[in-house]
Write a protein that holds these residues in place. Structure first.
Motif, PDB file in Angstrom:
ATOM      1  N   TRP A 101       0.836  -1.200   0.000  1.00  0.00           N
ATOM      2  CA  TRP A 101       0.000   0.000   0.000  1.00  0.00           C
ATOM      3  C   TRP A 101       0.873   1.253   0.000  1.00  0.00           C
ATOM      4  N   THR A 105       1.164   4.247  -2.766  1.00  0.00           N
ATOM      5  CA  THR A 105       0.923   5.647  -2.435  1.00  0.00           C
ATOM      6  C   THR A 105       2.049   6.545  -2.938  1.00  0.00           C
ATOM      7  N   ARG A 118      -5.260   5.236  -6.764  1.00  0.00           N
ATOM      8  CA  ARG A 118      -6.322   5.516  -5.789  1.00  0.00           C
ATOM      9  C   ARG A 118      -6.783   4.189  -5.216  1.00  0.00           C
TER      10      ARG A 118
ATOM     11  N   ILE B  19     -11.025  17.126  -5.951  1.00  0.00           N
ATOM     12  CA  ILE B  19     -10.424  15.806  -5.757  1.00  0.00           C
ATOM     13  C   ILE B  19     -10.388  15.455  -4.270  1.00  0.00           C
ATOM     14  N   LEU B  23     -11.907  12.219  -2.535  1.00  0.00           N
ATOM     15  CA  LEU B  23     -11.097  11.229  -1.827  1.00  0.00           C
ATOM     16  C   LEU B  23     -11.565  11.015  -0.393  1.00  0.00           C
ATOM     17  N   VAL B  74     -20.927  11.364   1.064  1.00  0.00           N
ATOM     18  CA  VAL B  74     -21.773  10.234   1.403  1.00  0.00           C
ATOM     19  C   VAL B  74     -22.245  10.351   2.838  1.00  0.00           C
ATOM     20  N   TYR B 162       3.897  15.243   2.823  1.00  0.00           N
ATOM     21  CA  TYR B 162       4.296  14.101   1.992  1.00  0.00           C
ATOM     22  C   TYR B 162       4.362  14.424   0.499  1.00  0.00           C
ATOM     23  N   ILE B 166       6.369  12.915  -3.195  1.00  0.00           N
ATOM     24  CA  ILE B 166       5.672  12.316  -4.326  1.00  0.00           C
ATOM     25  C   ILE B 166       6.076  13.025  -5.624  1.00  0.00           C
ATOM     26  N   ARG B 199      -0.593  20.087  -7.207  1.00  0.00           N
ATOM     27  CA  ARG B 199      -1.412  19.596  -8.307  1.00  0.00           C
ATOM     28  C   ARG B 199      -2.356  18.539  -7.773  1.00  0.00           C
ATOM     29  N   PRO B 200      -3.498  18.373  -8.428  1.00  0.00           N
ATOM     30  CA  PRO B 200      -4.461  17.405  -7.891  1.00  0.00           C
ATOM     31  C   PRO B 200      -3.941  15.980  -7.855  1.00  0.00           C
ATOM     32  N   ILE B 201      -3.037  15.657  -8.765  1.00  0.00           N
ATOM     33  CA  ILE B 201      -2.564  14.275  -8.847  1.00  0.00           C
ATOM     34  C   ILE B 201      -1.639  13.939  -7.676  1.00  0.00           C
ATOM     35  N   LEU B 203      -2.267  14.609  -4.612  1.00  0.00           N
ATOM     36  CA  LEU B 203      -3.040  14.394  -3.399  1.00  0.00           C
ATOM     37  C   LEU B 203      -3.326  12.906  -3.221  1.00  0.00           C
ATOM     38  N   ARG B 204      -3.303  12.447  -1.994  1.00  0.00           N
ATOM     39  CA  ARG B 204      -3.630  11.059  -1.700  1.00  0.00           C
ATOM     40  C   ARG B 204      -4.763  10.992  -0.688  1.00  0.00           C
ATOM     41  N   LEU B 207      -6.787   7.638   4.051  1.00  0.00           N
ATOM     42  CA  LEU B 207      -6.345   6.346   4.568  1.00  0.00           C
ATOM     43  C   LEU B 207      -4.991   5.954   3.988  1.00  0.00           C
ATOM     44  N   ASP B 208      -4.750   6.354   2.747  1.00  0.00           N
ATOM     45  CA  ASP B 208      -3.429   6.136   2.165  1.00  0.00           C
ATOM     46  C   ASP B 208      -2.372   6.848   3.007  1.00  0.00           C
ATOM     47  N   ASN B 211      -1.694   5.160   6.186  1.00  0.00           N
ATOM     48  CA  ASN B 211      -0.816   4.014   5.958  1.00  0.00           C
ATOM     49  C   ASN B 211       0.640   4.442   5.832  1.00  0.00           C
TER      50      ASN B 211
END
Lengths: 139, 293
Positions: A101, A105, A118, B19, B23, B74, B162, B166, B199-201, B203-204, B207-208, B211
């Protein structure tokens, strides 16, 4: 006594043995289930065509770049892959689950195209991935 | 919650928010970065102007987002934004700038110390909420446990970003090692994990990120707290910071939703320090009465 032997072998062999003998319950836990399943989607900033072989390659590459050879040799299986939206179900032994995982990420680019994994759902039961309780809507 | 969304590049900001909402974040802090406080204080007026960018223009975005169909989560909770100002302190003498009202009007204030001296200052005296540890390069100072304890007692939180790692694979090494060091020193308490994404990409999902926290040496519970409860604690700390100068906080409650609004207000306030609570409750009740009459 009421015995509920939790069948920990796998989700598919799912007959739980129930014998009602009294008012007490006994749960037997045999520790982790052997596998963990992840439902992931690979998002690209621009559209890209990725088939299952490349997808598997990407996953292995992700693990290898973070943890190296030692971890990437553990079996990581792509059980199902849908090419239209690059969604896949991965299976990994549960002791390497956190590592897989984490490396998903951190993964950020393929062929100098930025992308992101994702993680949609995570479970130790394959059956649980059949429905997503977060996407249910009240009609 | 993600408490660091860099406010630069406003055109991608909206898509980043979208995003983030998708997420599963329900709160995002939009970060306005001021490179150096000392610079803005002494030299040009232009810089000063830059500093006084008010958070409200960013907040305008909320309505826009609400109009979009996918606003409601939700869980049914609306998506929230708050403003954050962060700065790098290199010079202890310029740090008093942080106490000026235009800085304090931000929801959150973060500082990034660069030397032992400023780190001490930030832990001991500065009136801020977050101490950012720049994890992308070798730390220029040693993190001492005594200082960390001091900061923890004051309710400050330490931030690990983080997204830089990335963005660039080579920064990963330092990120992991520094984060490990920090987590070891503070025993996993008072740590928050934020994105700092441009940038939107980058972002995580929450829960990621949790982890990732496990990878940094946090326990699972602590890692989850680092993206949820700790962030909420930061917000409460910030609210307490803004209220310390006054003894009574009075807010206007709009008339049409009388009873509900008053009740909600009381619930919100109840998380603050106790001595203030009583007074604020009184003021709420007062307004409530007015509204009823």
């Amino acid at each position: 006594m009421y015995w509920l032997s939790s069948d920990n072998s796998d989700t598919t062999g799912g007959d739980c043995e129930k014998e009602e003998r009294g008012m007490y319950e006994k749960h037997v836990s045999k520790g982790h289930l052997p596998y963990c399943y992840l439902k992931v989607r690979l998002d690209f900033e621009d559209d890209a065509d990725i088939d299952i072989i490349i997808f598997k390659h990407i996953v292995i590459q992700a693990v290898q770049s973070l943890f190296g050879e030692a971890v990437s040799c553990t079996p990581i299986d792509v059980l199902k892959y849908r090419q239209t939206n690059r969604e896949a179900i991965l299976r990994v032994s549960s002791s390497y689950f956190t590592k897989l995982w984490a490396s998903l990420t951190w993964y950020s680019s393929y062929n100098e195209q930025s992308c992101a994994f994702r993680v949609l759902q995570v479970s130790s039961h394959l059956m649980a991935l059949a429905a997503n309780s977060r996407q249910l809507s009240l009609a | 919650m993600d408490l660091n969304m860099v406010a630069e590049e406003p055109d991608t900001l909206f898509s980043r928010l979208k995003i983030a909402e998708k997420l599963g974040y329900d709160m995002v802090a939009i970060n306005h970065v001021v490179e150096d406080m000392a610079l803005s204080a002494s030299a040009s007026k232009k810089e000063k102007k830059k500093k006084i960018v008010i958070p409200h223009p960013d907040k305008v975005k909320v309505d826009d987002a609400k109009l979009r169909t996918n606003n409601i989560n939700v869980s049914g909770r609306p998506f929230k934004q708050c403003s954050r100002l962060s700065t790098i302190i290199t010079d202890p003498s310029a740090a008093h700038r942080l106490h000026s009202p235009e800085v304090q009007q931000y929801d959150l204030i973060a500082v990034q110390p660069t030397s032992e001296k400023t780190f001490l200052l930030a832990c001991k005296t500065l009136n801020v909420d977050i101490i950012t540890i720049d994890v992308t390069q070798k730390l220029s100072f040693q993190i001492k446990r005594s200082l960390l304890n001091l900061a923890m007692e004051r309710g400050l939180f330490f931030e690990i970003q983080y997204s830089p790692a990335i963005r660039d694979n080579s920064l990963r090494k330092y990120t992991i090692s520094n984060a490990h060091q920090l987590v070891l020193m503070c025993k996993g308490k008072n740590v928050i994990l934020t994105s700092g994404c441009k940038r939107p990409i980058e972002l995580r999902g929450p829960l990621d990120v949790a982890n990732l926290g496990v990878m940094f040496g946090l326990t699972e519970a602590q890692a989850k707290a680092a993206v949820s409860t700790n962030c909420r604690a930061v917000l409460y700390h910030a609210e307490a910071r803004r209220l310390t100068k006054s003894t009574i906080g009075v807010e206007k409650i709009s008339l049409p939703i009388t009873v509900d609004a008053a009740n909600v207000k009381q619930n919100d306030v109840s998380e603050e320090p106790k001595q203030k609570k009583a007074k604020i409750d009184d003021s709420c009740l007062l307004e409530h009465k007015e509204a009823v009459t």
